[in-house]
Design a protein around this motif. Structure first.
Motif, PDB file in Angstrom:
ATOM      1  N   ILE A 139       0.845  -1.191   0.000  1.00  0.00           N
ATOM      2  CA  ILE A 139       0.000   0.000   0.000  1.00  0.00           C
ATOM      3  C   ILE A 139       0.880   1.240   0.000  1.00  0.00           C
ATOM      4  O   ILE A 139       1.782   1.348   0.819  1.00  0.00           O
ATOM      5  CB  ILE A 139      -0.900   0.018   1.246  1.00  0.00           C
ATOM      6  CG1 ILE A 139      -1.942  -1.105   1.125  1.00  0.00           C
ATOM      7  CG2 ILE A 139      -1.592   1.371   1.406  1.00  0.00           C
ATOM      8  CD1 ILE A 139      -2.706  -1.349   2.398  1.00  0.00           C
ATOM      9  N   ASN A 140       0.630   2.126  -0.935  1.00  0.00           N
ATOM     10  CA  ASN A 140       1.385   3.370  -0.978  1.00  0.00           C
ATOM     11  C   ASN A 140       0.422   4.542  -0.790  1.00  0.00           C
ATOM     12  O   ASN A 140      -0.309   4.911  -1.709  1.00  0.00           O
ATOM     13  CB  ASN A 140       2.125   3.476  -2.329  1.00  0.00           C
ATOM     14  CG  ASN A 140       2.863   4.802  -2.460  1.00  0.00           C
ATOM     15  OD1 ASN A 140       2.880   5.614  -1.531  1.00  0.00           O
ATOM     16  ND2 ASN A 140       3.472   5.022  -3.614  1.00  0.00           N
ATOM     17  N   ARG A 141       0.424   5.091   0.414  1.00  0.00           N
ATOM     18  CA  ARG A 141      -0.537   6.163   0.733  1.00  0.00           C
ATOM     19  C   ARG A 141      -0.353   7.386  -0.149  1.00  0.00           C
ATOM     20  O   ARG A 141      -1.251   8.210  -0.288  1.00  0.00           O
ATOM     21  CB  ARG A 141      -0.383   6.589   2.203  1.00  0.00           C
ATOM     22  CG  ARG A 141      -0.775   5.517   3.195  1.00  0.00           C
ATOM     23  CD  ARG A 141      -2.263   5.619   3.555  1.00  0.00           C
ATOM     24  NE  ARG A 141      -2.689   4.416   4.275  1.00  0.00           N
ATOM     25  CZ  ARG A 141      -3.958   4.092   4.466  1.00  0.00           C
ATOM     26  NH1 ARG A 141      -4.930   4.854   4.014  1.00  0.00           N
ATOM     27  NH2 ARG A 141      -4.283   2.981   5.090  1.00  0.00           N
ATOM     28  N   LYS A 142       0.840   7.522  -0.717  1.00  0.00           N
ATOM     29  CA  LYS A 142       1.116   8.712  -1.510  1.00  0.00           C
ATOM     30  C   LYS A 142       0.405   8.694  -2.866  1.00  0.00           C
ATOM     31  O   LYS A 142       0.366   9.699  -3.557  1.00  0.00           O
ATOM     32  CB  LYS A 142       2.623   8.859  -1.728  1.00  0.00           C
ATOM     33  CG  LYS A 142       3.334   9.132  -0.413  1.00  0.00           C
ATOM     34  CD  LYS A 142       4.693   9.742  -0.640  1.00  0.00           C
ATOM     35  CE  LYS A 142       5.309  10.183   0.663  1.00  0.00           C
ATOM     36  NZ  LYS A 142       6.675   9.672   0.837  1.00  0.00           N
ATOM     37  N   ILE A 143      -0.106   7.529  -3.248  1.00  0.00           N
ATOM     38  CA  ILE A 143      -0.851   7.517  -4.508  1.00  0.00           C
ATOM     39  C   ILE A 143      -2.365   7.430  -4.259  1.00  0.00           C
ATOM     40  O   ILE A 143      -3.147   7.158  -5.155  1.00  0.00           O
ATOM     41  CB  ILE A 143      -0.347   6.412  -5.474  1.00  0.00           C
ATOM     42  CG1 ILE A 143      -0.465   5.023  -4.879  1.00  0.00           C
ATOM     43  CG2 ILE A 143       1.108   6.698  -5.869  1.00  0.00           C
ATOM     44  CD1 ILE A 143      -0.049   3.915  -5.848  1.00  0.00           C
ATOM     45  N   ILE A 144      -2.756   7.654  -3.020  1.00  0.00           N
ATOM     46  CA  ILE A 144      -4.177   7.862  -2.728  1.00  0.00           C
ATOM     47  C   ILE A 144      -4.342   9.369  -2.691  1.00  0.00           C
ATOM     48  O   ILE A 144      -4.011  10.032  -1.717  1.00  0.00           O
ATOM     49  CB  ILE A 144      -4.580   7.240  -1.387  1.00  0.00           C
ATOM     50  CG1 ILE A 144      -4.303   5.737  -1.417  1.00  0.00           C
ATOM     51  CG2 ILE A 144      -6.071   7.512  -1.110  1.00  0.00           C
ATOM     52  CD1 ILE A 144      -4.670   5.015  -0.138  1.00  0.00           C
ATOM     53  N   ASN A 145      -4.863   9.902  -3.770  1.00  0.00           N
ATOM     54  CA  ASN A 145      -4.775  11.327  -4.032  1.00  0.00           C
ATOM     55  C   ASN A 145      -6.150  12.003  -3.919  1.00  0.00           C
ATOM     56  O   ASN A 145      -6.886  12.115  -4.894  1.00  0.00           O
ATOM     57  CB  ASN A 145      -4.186  11.511  -5.433  1.00  0.00           C
ATOM     58  CG  ASN A 145      -3.397  12.780  -5.538  1.00  0.00           C
ATOM     59  OD1 ASN A 145      -3.592  13.705  -4.748  1.00  0.00           O
ATOM     60  ND2 ASN A 145      -2.507  12.844  -6.520  1.00  0.00           N
ATOM     61  N   LEU A 146      -6.485  12.447  -2.692  1.00  0.00           N
ATOM     62  CA  LEU A 146      -7.756  13.149  -2.506  1.00  0.00           C
ATOM     63  C   LEU A 146      -7.497  14.646  -2.598  1.00  0.00           C
ATOM     64  O   LEU A 146      -6.964  15.254  -1.682  1.00  0.00           O
ATOM     65  CB  LEU A 146      -8.366  12.799  -1.152  1.00  0.00           C
ATOM     66  CG  LEU A 146      -8.525  11.299  -0.890  1.00  0.00           C
ATOM     67  CD1 LEU A 146      -9.241  11.048   0.424  1.00  0.00           C
ATOM     68  CD2 LEU A 146      -9.280  10.626  -2.041  1.00  0.00           C
ATOM     69  N   ILE A 147      -7.852  15.180  -3.733  1.00  0.00           N
ATOM     70  CA  ILE A 147      -7.486  16.569  -4.007  1.00  0.00           C
ATOM     71  C   ILE A 147      -8.525  17.518  -3.437  1.00  0.00           C
ATOM     72  O   ILE A 147      -9.667  17.560  -3.889  1.00  0.00           O
ATOM     73  CB  ILE A 147      -7.298  16.761  -5.524  1.00  0.00           C
ATOM     74  CG1 ILE A 147      -6.152  15.857  -5.976  1.00  0.00           C
ATOM     75  CG2 ILE A 147      -7.032  18.227  -5.849  1.00  0.00           C
ATOM     76  CD1 ILE A 147      -6.064  15.657  -7.457  1.00  0.00           C
ATOM     77  N   ASP A 191       5.156  12.349 -11.372  1.00  0.00           N
ATOM     78  CA  ASP A 191       6.601  12.580 -11.400  1.00  0.00           C
ATOM     79  C   ASP A 191       7.343  11.816 -10.308  1.00  0.00           C
ATOM     80  O   ASP A 191       8.424  11.300 -10.530  1.00  0.00           O
ATOM     81  CB  ASP A 191       6.896  14.086 -11.225  1.00  0.00           C
ATOM     82  CG  ASP A 191       6.664  14.841 -12.534  1.00  0.00           C
ATOM     83  OD1 ASP A 191       6.567  14.171 -13.585  1.00  0.00           O
ATOM     84  OD2 ASP A 191       6.555  16.084 -12.493  1.00  0.00           O
ATOM     85  N   TYR A 192       6.744  11.783  -9.131  1.00  0.00           N
ATOM     86  CA  TYR A 192       7.512  11.267  -7.993  1.00  0.00           C
ATOM     87  C   TYR A 192       7.091   9.885  -7.521  1.00  0.00           C
ATOM     88  O   TYR A 192       7.713   9.305  -6.646  1.00  0.00           O
ATOM     89  CB  TYR A 192       7.434  12.260  -6.831  1.00  0.00           C
ATOM     90  CG  TYR A 192       8.123  13.564  -7.158  1.00  0.00           C
ATOM     91  CD1 TYR A 192       9.522  13.642  -7.137  1.00  0.00           C
ATOM     92  CD2 TYR A 192       7.398  14.691  -7.527  1.00  0.00           C
ATOM     93  CE1 TYR A 192      10.160  14.821  -7.465  1.00  0.00           C
ATOM     94  CE2 TYR A 192       8.037  15.871  -7.857  1.00  0.00           C
ATOM     95  CZ  TYR A 192       9.427  15.937  -7.820  1.00  0.00           C
ATOM     96  OH  TYR A 192      10.056  17.105  -8.146  1.00  0.00           O
ATOM     97  N   GLN A 193       6.012   9.365  -8.048  1.00  0.00           N
ATOM     98  CA  GLN A 193       5.553   8.061  -7.601  1.00  0.00           C
ATOM     99  C   GLN A 193       5.435   7.116  -8.791  1.00  0.00           C
ATOM    100  O   GLN A 193       5.188   7.551  -9.916  1.00  0.00           O
ATOM    101  CB  GLN A 193       4.185   8.182  -6.915  1.00  0.00           C
ATOM    102  CG  GLN A 193       4.154   9.137  -5.735  1.00  0.00           C
ATOM    103  CD  GLN A 193       5.006   8.665  -4.574  1.00  0.00           C
ATOM    104  OE1 GLN A 193       5.141   7.457  -4.333  1.00  0.00           O
ATOM    105  NE2 GLN A 193       5.631   9.606  -3.867  1.00  0.00           N
ATOM    106  N   GLU A 194       5.551   5.845  -8.500  1.00  0.00           N
ATOM    107  CA  GLU A 194       5.339   4.863  -9.549  1.00  0.00           C
ATOM    108  C   GLU A 194       3.840   4.565  -9.616  1.00  0.00           C
ATOM    109  O   GLU A 194       3.227   4.202  -8.605  1.00  0.00           O
ATOM    110  CB  GLU A 194       6.128   3.580  -9.205  1.00  0.00           C
ATOM    111  CG  GLU A 194       6.338   2.666 -10.401  1.00  0.00           C
ATOM    112  CD  GLU A 194       7.268   1.500 -10.023  1.00  0.00           C
ATOM    113  OE1 GLU A 194       7.401   0.573 -10.837  1.00  0.00           O
ATOM    114  OE2 GLU A 194       7.847   1.521  -8.919  1.00  0.00           O
ATOM    115  N   VAL A 195       3.258   4.725 -10.765  1.00  0.00           N
ATOM    116  CA  VAL A 195       1.811   4.527 -10.933  1.00  0.00           C
ATOM    117  C   VAL A 195       1.570   3.834 -12.267  1.00  0.00           C
ATOM    118  O   VAL A 195       2.055   4.287 -13.300  1.00  0.00           O
ATOM    119  CB  VAL A 195       1.065   5.886 -10.935  1.00  0.00           C
ATOM    120  CG1 VAL A 195      -0.385   5.691 -11.335  1.00  0.00           C
ATOM    121  CG2 VAL A 195       1.161   6.570  -9.584  1.00  0.00           C
ATOM    122  N   ASP A 196       0.839   2.713 -12.243  1.00  0.00           N
ATOM    123  CA  ASP A 196       0.511   2.086 -13.529  1.00  0.00           C
ATOM    124  C   ASP A 196      -1.002   1.929 -13.730  1.00  0.00           C
ATOM    125  O   ASP A 196      -1.455   1.268 -14.661  1.00  0.00           O
ATOM    126  CB  ASP A 196       1.245   0.748 -13.704  1.00  0.00           C
ATOM    127  CG  ASP A 196       0.908  -0.246 -12.595  1.00  0.00           C
ATOM    128  OD1 ASP A 196      -0.041   0.029 -11.825  1.00  0.00           O
ATOM    129  OD2 ASP A 196       1.593  -1.277 -12.511  1.00  0.00           O
TER     130      ASP A 196
END
Lengths: 345, 345
Positions: free
Chosen positions: B217-225, B240-245
DNA sequence: CTGAAAGCGCTTACAG
DNA sequence: CTGAAAGCGCTTACAG
């Protein structure tokens, strides 16, 4: 759900008359401070709220307006409705929304329901069937008996009332002109609507532009696809047998679906074929290419229509009624489904 | 606008009592055929229609329901509303539509207006602010004083009433699972909403799927804007800073906008990055690639909610009230923004 | 077969 | 300062 508290209840608990309670709650100077205070306090404590139905009956005003639209699953009407809801709420009016689904009998029965004191005025965009059959007596009856009407978008000259419209003729002219100026010569018009005044106006504007620019008119690429006919088949047939280098979709669906079909057949948009859509949708930004469209400012149209209606509702009795027809200006939003304008035109 | 004709008018013209006219128009057997005939004929000729406000006051039923939604420019709510409008009209109810714009005070003031006899029942999807502040007393007051409420989509456990919801937890689980099964490992969740129960449920379902499939689990890619933050900036920073597929957009905008931004940066969808959207829009067919999404059957949701509400309104007094929570099943619509399922999974 | 009365919940002009 | 009366438009149980 317990019993709602009424003036009667309050009157009984304090052994005073209903009239006294009514006045006390309105902070009338007729009533002694002592009784006002105790009544107001009690009312607040028990969450007293005057019954709005009773007030409507008394004042012959319901502070609600009706909106009848052909569809609500159409972004144009949603946005218009949104504008209507906004100003209605600002001005303290509720709005009853009714969808006619293009059917005349639904339109008529709805108006009959609304006619009897339920609403103070009506906003309506005509059903296809009402326009096709030129049947408007239900509107005149409403005006006679119930209150003012403001028609928007799909209006009829036969009904003498206020109207808010888009300048469909010029709007179509502009779109066609834009295509001509970007080098298109065989411009098709596609619509899934027929028998609607605005469609006729749009086609007239389109034809005028062709004439003004000395382009030939080909009736076979004016493609009004009637209900029951398959859009895809009709469009493919046209593309197979007619020369077409641009398509004006008279509503969103026609534009976006035409673009898809053309692309599926290998056309490059806009190089081989340009696309312009009437009615602007936020989604046109997201297609590939993004779609050039005409922004009809529908939220603004809704706001304008509601403002006119409410001002008519609230105008003092005996004011001379002058009907106006307001035309909302449109804007062409240029995106990637049309070629860039050549400078030296 | 002339004076609407009333029973009183008719009574006067025939020199009978109002009661007689009322009965005659209801074709009561108490009245002689002769008087019935002449009265009915006259009423028809003059287009008599009973005043519905007067009837509402008498019957303490207005035959109208209220709908309060956070937004109307959101396809999900438009479709739900469309479903509501359909069954309401079938069953002879008018519907008053109110948009809260996510604001609690708008929600409260609207309910106060509607509470006083105007509507027989209320459908509501909570405003963000009501959920954030956990403020629901206005709903309880409505239920106490005015009639039944059915909550839909954005509901709260704290309010004891009927509810119609989407199974957000499982729905998010399914979406996440689908992405995992198509080979995605770094699945981001993007939303412009926060503080709303359904978002929490969706994230829980997403997390559960990750755990079940042994993915980190990577909390940094749970993006509640949050409102005020720029979507594009936030998303670009994440890319840019996280791996996301893969990206799951919790509403339409997030999904389609994320896809655009990723594509602009050179990502190929779905090869480099897969996209799934909550909420299905007709337009997802038209993007390139078309967008895989979760169909929440929102029209059906609206219909169901309206049916429950009206049945509650019409149930005989004293019926034992049992509250139900109905869960609408969702479907995953597979399109081109996700990779095909590998057979041997 | 017809009508007077009471009532739904409220307001307001008029008496006292 | 308080209240009785009339009325908005309708229905229905009860008298006659």
């Amino acid at each position: 759900m317990k019993q709602r508290i009424t003036l009667k209840h309050i009157a009984k608990t304090f052994n005073v008359s209903i009239a006294t309670v009514s006045k006390a709650l309105k902070d009338s100077h007729e009533i002694s401070v002592a009784t006002k205070l105790k009544i107001q306090e009690y009312a607040k404590l028990h969450n007293y709220r005057p019954n709005s139905i009773a007030l409507s009956l008394l004042n012959k005003k319901s502070k609600t307006i009706g909106v009848i639209m052909p569809s609500i699953l159409n972004p144009f009407f949603v946005k218009t409705f949104s504008g209507i809801e906004q100003v209605a709420n600002e001005k303290g009016y509720n709005v009853i929304a009714i969808v006619s689904h293009g059917k005349l009998d639904k339109e008529i029965s709805s108006i009959i329901v609304l006619e009897n004191g339920l609403i103070d005025g009506l906003l309506i965009s005509l059903s296809e069937e009402a326009e096709a059959k030129q049947h408007f007596s239900h509107l005149e009856e409403f005006i006679d008996n119930a209150g003012p009407i403001v028609m928007f978008d799909r209006v009829s000259d036969s009904v003498n009332t206020d109207k808010v419209i888009v300048d469909d003729f010029n709007c179509a002219y502009k779109a066609t002109e834009h295509l001509i100026k970007t080098g298109c010569k065989h411009i098709s018009v596609v619509s899934t609507l027929d028998n609607v005044g605005i469609i006729k106006l749009r086609i007239d504007g389109y034809l005028k532009a062709l004439v003004d620019y000395n382009l030939p008119i080909n009736r076979k690429i004016i493609n009004l696809i009637k209900p029951g006919y398959d859009f895809e088949t009709e469009l493919k047939t046209m593309l197979d047998y007619q020369e077409v280098d641009a398509i004006i979709g008279l509503e969103e669906f026609s534009a976006v679906e035409s673009m898809m079909i053309a692309q599926d057949r290998g056309y490059i948009v806009p190089d081989d074929i340009s696309i312009i859509s009437f009615t602007s949708s936020d989604f046109f930004k997201y297609t590939k290419p993004s779609i050039t469209c005409i922004n009809q400012h529908s939220v603004f149209m809704g706001k304008t229509a509601a403002e006119i209606l409410i001002s008519k509702i609230e105008q003092p009795l005996g004011t001379e009624t002058v009907f106006e027809t307001k035309t909302i200006k449109t804007t062409l939003i240029e995106r990637k489904s049309t070629k860039p304008l050549v400078n030296n035109y």
